[in-house]
Design a protein around this motif. Structure first.
Motif, mmCIF file in Angstrom:
data_model
loop_
_atom_site.group_PDB
_atom_site.id
_atom_site.type_symbol
_atom_site.label_atom_id
_atom_site.label_comp_id
_atom_site.label_asym_id
_atom_site.label_seq_id
_atom_site.Cartn_x
_atom_site.Cartn_y
_atom_site.Cartn_z
ATOM 1 N N GLU A 1 0.832 -1.198 0.000
ATOM 2 C CA GLU A 1 0.000 0.000 0.000
ATOM 3 C C GLU A 1 0.872 1.256 0.000
ATOM 4 O O GLU A 1 0.378 2.373 0.130
ATOM 5 N N LEU A 2 2.192 1.051 -0.127
ATOM 6 C CA LEU A 2 3.155 2.140 -0.275
ATOM 7 C C LEU A 2 3.093 3.138 0.884
ATOM 8 O O LEU A 2 3.079 4.346 0.698
ATOM 9 N N LYS A 3 3.031 2.574 2.094
ATOM 10 C CA LYS A 3 3.052 3.434 3.275
ATOM 11 C C LYS A 3 4.032 2.845 4.280
ATOM 12 O O LYS A 3 4.165 1.635 4.374
ATOM 13 N N PRO A 4 4.728 3.693 5.050
ATOM 14 C CA PRO A 4 5.588 3.158 6.102
ATOM 15 C C PRO A 4 4.741 2.393 7.126
ATOM 16 O O PRO A 4 3.615 2.813 7.421
ATOM 17 N N VAL A 5 5.294 1.332 7.668
ATOM 18 C CA VAL A 5 4.510 0.451 8.533
ATOM 19 C C VAL A 5 4.082 1.146 9.828
ATOM 20 O O VAL A 5 3.069 0.785 10.428
ATOM 21 N N ILE A 6 4.796 2.200 10.236
ATOM 22 C CA ILE A 6 4.403 2.878 11.479
ATOM 23 C C ILE A 6 3.083 3.640 11.334
ATOM 24 O O ILE A 6 2.518 4.096 12.309
ATOM 25 N N CYS A 7 2.601 3.780 10.085
ATOM 26 C CA CYS A 7 1.323 4.458 9.880
ATOM 27 C C CYS A 7 0.141 3.553 10.219
ATOM 28 O O CYS A 7 -1.002 3.983 10.186
ATOM 29 N N TYR A 8 0.412 2.274 10.502
ATOM 30 C CA TYR A 8 -0.668 1.333 10.811
ATOM 31 C C TYR A 8 -0.776 1.178 12.327
ATOM 32 O O TYR A 8 0.099 0.566 12.952
ATOM 33 N N GLU A 9 -1.850 1.729 12.874
ATOM 34 C CA GLU A 9 -2.040 1.760 14.331
ATOM 35 C C GLU A 9 -1.862 0.393 14.978
ATOM 36 O O GLU A 9 -1.264 0.256 16.027
ATOM 37 N N ASP A 10 -2.435 -0.639 14.303
ATOM 38 C CA ASP A 10 -2.454 -1.955 14.952
ATOM 39 C C ASP A 10 -1.278 -2.834 14.546
ATOM 40 O O ASP A 10 -1.298 -4.043 14.757
ATOM 41 N N SER A 11 -0.242 -2.235 13.956
ATOM 42 C CA SER A 11 0.900 -3.043 13.566
ATOM 43 C C SER A 11 1.873 -3.201 14.739
ATOM 44 O O SER A 11 2.406 -2.223 15.261
ATOM 45 N N ILE A 12 2.119 -4.467 15.124
ATOM 46 C CA ILE A 12 3.034 -4.696 16.247
ATOM 47 C C ILE A 12 4.475 -4.399 15.835
ATOM 48 O O ILE A 12 5.290 -3.938 16.631
ATOM 49 N N ALA A 13 4.782 -4.645 14.559
ATOM 50 C CA ALA A 13 6.137 -4.337 14.076
ATOM 51 C C ALA A 13 6.349 -2.821 14.072
ATOM 52 O O ALA A 13 7.393 -2.327 14.495
#
Lengths: 126, 286, 278
Positions: B254-266
C-alpha cells in the motif's frame, strides 16, 4: 610556503569544505607573494581513489600545508609521503582559516585516526 | 548525526525500518544508498525536483577508421573485453592497457554515464537517491555522489538517515564511511548471523558506532537468543526486537511506512527503536 | 549447462531456491554471492579444498625506476601516486590490469600476487559445491567470481548470484544457458525484478521467473508477467514453516511436498533450456 584549503566555491570568501578527496575546489595561498590561486579538485571526477588524486594534485602544486576537515587513510598516506602538514579547520571562511593557521591556532592532524580504532572505542565505552 | 541503516544481507528489512524512521523525523534528510535497486522512494513517494547524469566510469572506444586490426589490444586486455577488435562494454574496466599498446592511437577512453542522481521531495522531506544503469560498474562513487547531493540540502545540521546497501563491497563502504552510527538490521537466521558478523567487522573498520535490532525475531527465538548473546559479547547494544507481522507486507504494497498502521506490532517496535535512538542523540550519547 | 539464479532485490530467496534446486535435481552448486556466501549453511558439504584468490599488483624496483611517472599517469584507478621522488602503491585500488608494467620502458615493474579472498570446494553426498568468499574490506568481488566460473565443468550447475544488478552479477551470469529470476509479490519485488529482467535481456540470456512467498490469489508479479509475456516457472507459497526451516539452516526438500515442487521446477528449467537451443 604554499597553503591549500578545501573550499566550496572559487573565491577567497568561500566557506571551507570539510571533505578532502571530494571537495569542490582547492584554494592555494602563497605566503610569499600573498596571492590566491583556485583550482578544481581532480578527485571529484575520480571513480575511485579520490583522496589520492586530490593529494597528488597538491603535491604537484608544491603545497606544504593543508587546512581541511576530514582526511581518509589513503589521502593521509600520500600527503604524509609528500611531507604536507595537515590542519583541522574550524568551520570558518578561507581568509579566517589562514589567519588562524598563521597564528598557530589550528590543530595538526597528521596522526589521524588509524583504521580499526572503532574496535577500541566500542570496547572502551562498553 | 548521520545514521545508516545497514544489514550485510539483503532483504532483512532495512528499507522498512529506514522508511519508518524517515516518517518519524520528517525534517531529517533521507539518502537511499542502495543505488542498485532503490526502494525508499517507492514508500516515500514524491516529486523529483532535480536530477543529473552521473559519469561513473570510463570505457575504451576503438576508432574503426584508424584501427589496423593488429590484435595487440585484445592480447593485453586481462578482462576479456576485446573480441574481434570490438569492445565488449559490459566487461571493459576502463584501465587503458589497450590504449597504451595501440600502435596507431585508435583507442580513447570515453566517459560513460552509469546512472542518474535524483532529488525527490517527499511527504517525509528531502530524499536523495540514484538510479543506476543496469549492469554498470560498482557504485561506490555513485553512493558518494548521492550523499554529497543530500548534503546540499542540509541547512541546519539536520539528522541524516541513510538506507544502506546490501553486502560488504565497495558501495557498502561508501555508505558507511563518515557516518556516526550504523543500525544493523539482523534477521534471526543462520545466514543473518553470518552476514551480521561480516558487516560488523566492516563497521568497526570504519570506526562507526554499531547498534543492532532483530527483525522477525519470533520466527526463530533460539537464533534470536544466540544473536543477542553475540551482541553482548561484542558490546553491541540491541535496541529492539521487531516481531513478525503480516502488516509489514501489506504496508509495502500500500506504499506506506509500517508505522502508519495503528495496529501493527512491528510498527510499534520500530517506533520504540527510533525513540530510543533519538533520545540518545538528544542526550549527546550518539 | 549453467543455470544462474538471480534477483534484483536482496532477500527474495535466491539461496533458498538455488540450494533446494541443486539438491533436488542433483546439480552442482556454486555460490557467487562472494560478499555474503550462505549456500554452504544449507547444503553443508564437506570442504575438501581451499584455494586463495589473488590479483597481480605491481612491485617497483627502485634501482631501475627513473621517475618518469608514466605508470602513475596511465593508472586509471589512482592506485599509483608520485610522492617525494617515489612511486606509492595503494594496493586495494589496483584492478590488476597490468597497464603500469606495459608502459614502463625500464623494466622496473614486476607483478606480485595479492590475496583478496578464497574459494572452497566441497562435496555433499552427490553434488560438488563451491563458494567464493571476499575478504572483509576488499572492494572488488569480480576477480573471485571469474575464478569460480573457470572452475565450473560441463556438469549441470546452479550459480547463486549476489543481489542487485551490478558488475558482480554480470560476471556471474555471463555465458550461462538460462537464468532463474527469484522475486516476491511486493511493490519492491516488482520494481527490482524489472531491473533484473532488463539485465538478462541485455545479455541475451533466456530466463523464467520464480515467485517466492506467493499466495493463492493472482499477484502483481503474475499480472506483470502476463502483460509482458514472461514465463513463470514456479511459485513457492508463503508458509511460516519455510521461514522457520530457513532460519535453522535446513533445506526444504527434506519435506516430500517441497521435494516434489523443486523436482517439478527443475524439470521445467531443463525443458526451457532444451527449447531455447532449438
Amino acid at each position: 610556503m604554499k597553503i591549500a584549503i578545501t573550499c566550496v566555491k572559487k573565491d577567497k570568501d568561500s566557506m571551507i569544505d570539510e571533505r578532502f578527496g571530494r571537495c569542490n575546489y582547492f584554494t592555494i595561498y602563497d605566503t610569499e607573494s600573498k596571492s590566491f590561486e583556485h583550482v578544481e579538485n581532480k578527485g571529484v571526477t575520480s571513480a575511485q581513489g579520490a583522496g589520492i588524486a586530490a593529494g597528488q594534485q597538491l603535491l604537484d602544486h608544491g603545497v606544504e600545508a593543508l587546512i581541511t576537515g576530514h582526511v581518509g587513510p589513503n589521502a593521509m598516506k600520500i600527503l604524509q609521503s609528500g611531507n604536507v602538514s595537515i590542519y583541522k579547520c574550524s568551520g570558518k571562511n578561507i581568509k579566517e582559516e589562514i589567519d588562524l593557521l598563521l597564528d598557530n591556532k589550528l590543530e595538526n592532524i597528521n596522526n589521524a585516526v588509524p583504521p580499526h580504532s572503532g574496535m577500541r572505542n566500542r570496547h572502551g565505552r562498553a | 548525526m548521520q545514521l545508516v541503516v545497514i544489514s550485510g544481507k539483503g532483504g532483512t528489512g532495512k528499507t522498512t525500518v529506514a522508511a519508518s524512521f524517515a516518517y518519524l523525523n520528517k525534517e531529517s534528510i533521507k539518502v537511499d544508498c542502495d543505488v542498485d535497486a532503490s526502494n525508499l522512494n517507492i514508500v516515500l513517494q514524491g516529486e523529483n525536483i532535480a536530477s543529473s547524469q552521473f559519469i561513473g566510469a570510463k570505457i575504451a572506444k576503438i576508432d574503426k577508421n584508424k584501427c589496423i586490426e593488429c590484435g595487440k589490444c585484445s592480447e593485453v586486455c586481462r578482462f576479456g573485453a576485446i573480441k574481434n577488435n570490438k569492445i565488449i562494454e559490459l566487461k571493459c574496466e576502463g584501465c587503458a592497457a589497450c590504449k597504451a599498446v595501440c600502435p596507431v592511437d585508435a583507442i580513447t577512453l570515453e566517459d560513460e554515464v552509469t546512472g542518474e542522481t535524483i532529488i525527490t521531495k517527499t511527504d517525509a522531506g528531502i530524499l536523495s537517491r540514484a538510479e543506476m544503469v543496469v549492469g554498470a560498474e560498482g557504485s561506490g562513487k555513485l553512493v558518494t555522489e548521492v550523499r554529497k547531493n543530500a548534503m546540499e540540502y542540509r541547512k541546519n545540521n539536520e539528522l541524516m538517515i541513510l538506507d544502506g546497501t546490501p553486502g560488504i563491497g565497495c558501495a557498502v563502504m561508501a555508505s558507511i564511511t563518515g557516518c556516526d552510527v550504523a543500525l544493523i538490521v539482523i534477521e534471526p537466521t543462520q545466514s543473518g548471523l553470518n552476514d551480521f558478523k561480516r558487516i560488523l567487522s566492516l563497521i568497526d573498520h570504519f570506526g562507526v558506532k554499531p547498534l543492532a535490532c532483530i527483525n522477525k525475531y519470533d520466527i526463530n527465538e533460539d537464533m534470536t537468543l544466540e544473536i543477542q548473546k553475540y551482541c553482548e559479547n561484542e558490546s553491541v547494544e540491541v535496541l529492539g526486537k521487531i516481531p513478525f507481522d503480516p502488516i509489514v507486507q501489506k504496508a509495502v504494497n500500500e506504499l506506506k511506512p509500517v508505522i502508519c498502521y495503528e495496529d501493527s506490532i512491528a510498527g510499534k517496535e520500530i517506533k520504540n527503536i527510533w525513540e530510543n535512538i533519538y533520545k540518545k542523540y538528544k542526550e549527546g550519547i550518539l | 549447462m549453467k543455470i544462474a539464479v538471480l534477483s534484483g532485490k536482496g532477500g527474495t530467496g535466491k539461496t533458498t531456491i538455488s540450494t533446494n534446486l541443486a539438491k533436488a535435481m542433483g546439480w552442482n552448486y556454486v555460490d557467487c554471492d562472494v560478499e555474503e556466501p550462505n549456500g554452504f549453511i544449507f547444503l553443508n558439504p564437506k570442504v575438501i579444498k581451499t584455494e586463495q584468490v589473488s590479483i597481480p599488483v605491481p612491485e617497483i624496483d627502485p634501482s631501475k625506476c627513473i621517475g618518469c611517472q608514466k605508470c602513475v599517469n596511465i593508472c586509471q584507478f589512482n592506485a599509483l601516486a608520485w610522492a617525494n621522488k617515489d612511486v606509492l602503491l595503494f594496493d586495494k585500488l589496483c584492478h590488476g590490469c597490468g597497464a603500469c608494467s606495459l608502459v614502463c620502458g625500464y623494466g622496473a615493474i614486476s607483478e606480485v600476487d595479492r590475496e583478496i579472498g578464497h574459494i572452497d570446494v566441497g562435496n555433499d553426498e552427490q553434488i560438488t559445491c563451491m563458494r567464493g568468499t571476499l575478504n572483509i574490506g576488499e572492494p572488488m568481488a569480480v576477480p573471485i567470481i571469474r575464478d569460480l566460473k573457470k572452475m565450473i565443468g560441463n556438469e549441470k550447475t546452479i550459480i547463486d548470484c549476489s543481489p542487485g544488478s551490478t558488475c558482480s552479477v554480470v560476471a556471474a551470469i555471463e555465458g550461462v544457458d538460462y537464468a532463474v529470476l527469484v522475486t516476491e509479490p511486493t511493490a519492491f519485488g516488482l520494481h527490482d525484478l524489472k531491473i533484473a529482467i532488463e539485465l538478462v535481456r541485455t545479455m541475451n540470456i533466456p530466463f523464467g521467473i520464480i515467485i517466492n512467498r506467493g499466495s493463492h490469489e493472482k499477484d502483481l508479479i503474475e499480472e506483470h508477467c502476463e502483460k509482458e509475456k514472461i514465463n513463470i516457472i514456479g511459485k513457492v507459497m508463503f508458509d511460516k514453516d519455510v521461514a522457520v526451516l530457513y532460519s535453522k539452516g535446513k533445506l526444504l526438500v527434506e519435506h516430500e511436498k517441497y521435494k516434489e515442487l523443486f523436482l517439478h521446477i527443475g524439470k521445467k528449467v531443463e525443458g526451457e533450456i532444451a527449447c531455447s537451443l532449438l
